[in-house]
Design a protein around this motif. Structure first.
Motif: not given
Length: 201
Positions: A109-128
């Motif tokens: 579960x912690x690895x899934x949460x972290x992977x999802x949060x990495x996905x969000x940071x990646x989306x915010x980075x690439x969108x910007x």
């Protein structure tokens, strides 16, 4: 947060080694591709509980990640090289949590949460970066890059430190992972605020 501060320290030796590799005919894309294969291997090692060996591979991967840019600047950067570099970064961000998630049931579960949060940071980075590029915005805070690099609390240096902590203290992976996931969310909020300030009508 720390990436821009470390650039003056790490760039000179990386640029010198990059010049040697370029003179030997090594391409930036080859370096990036080898790094991708290595970090996938690191994820497999982590899944098998080989934390020390995985740590060595992760460090080599990060060295290669630091070298492909200097080589590209010497031989001539390409758009595909920029694309491959960011893909390699996110293979790194996802392979390590996946490896730990497979290593022990308590990590899943912690690895899934972290992977999802990495996905969000990646989306915010690439969108910007996409909108900043459309507007012709530039920054040199992270050195010369193919596209705009927006800063945040959780960046590459912080992620490397956290991944090293994972390997040194694997029993504490759930706590460290969830804490860092929270910092990733803060980074998304930071970037969203920066996007509002930069892009608002």
């Amino acid at each position: 947060m720390l990436d821009a501060r470390l650039r003056p320290l790490i760039d000179p030796p990386l640029n010198a080694l990059g010049r040697v590799l370029a003179d030997l005919g090594v391409t930036a894309n080859a370096i990036t591709s080898i790094g991708i294969l290595l970090v996938i291997g690191a994820g497999a090692l982590l899944a098998q509980g080989q934390f020390t060996l995985a740590l060595v591979v992760i460090i080599v991967n990060r060295l290669l990640d630091g070298l492909d840019g200097p080589v590209a600047r010497i031989t001539g950067p390409t758009d595909f090289g920029g694309y491959l570099d960011i893909v390699a970064d996110f293979v790194f961000y996802l392979a390590v949590p996946l490896g730990f998630g497979l290593a022990a049931p308590a990590n899943l579960v912690p690895s899934l949460v972290l992977a999802c949060c990495f996905g969000l940071t990646g989306i915010s980075f690439l969108a910007f970066a996409t909108i900043a590029g459309k507007r012709g915005m530039e920054t040199s805070a992270h050195g010369k890059k193919t596209f705009f690099y927006n800063t945040g609390l959780a960046e590459g240096t912080e992620t490397i430190v956290v991944f090293i902590l994972f390997c040194l203290w694997p029993a504490h992976f759930p706590t460290i992972a969830l804490t860092y996931a929270g910092l990733c969310i803060v980074t998304v909020i930071q970037r969203t605020a920066a996007a509002w300030a930069a892009f608002k009508p």
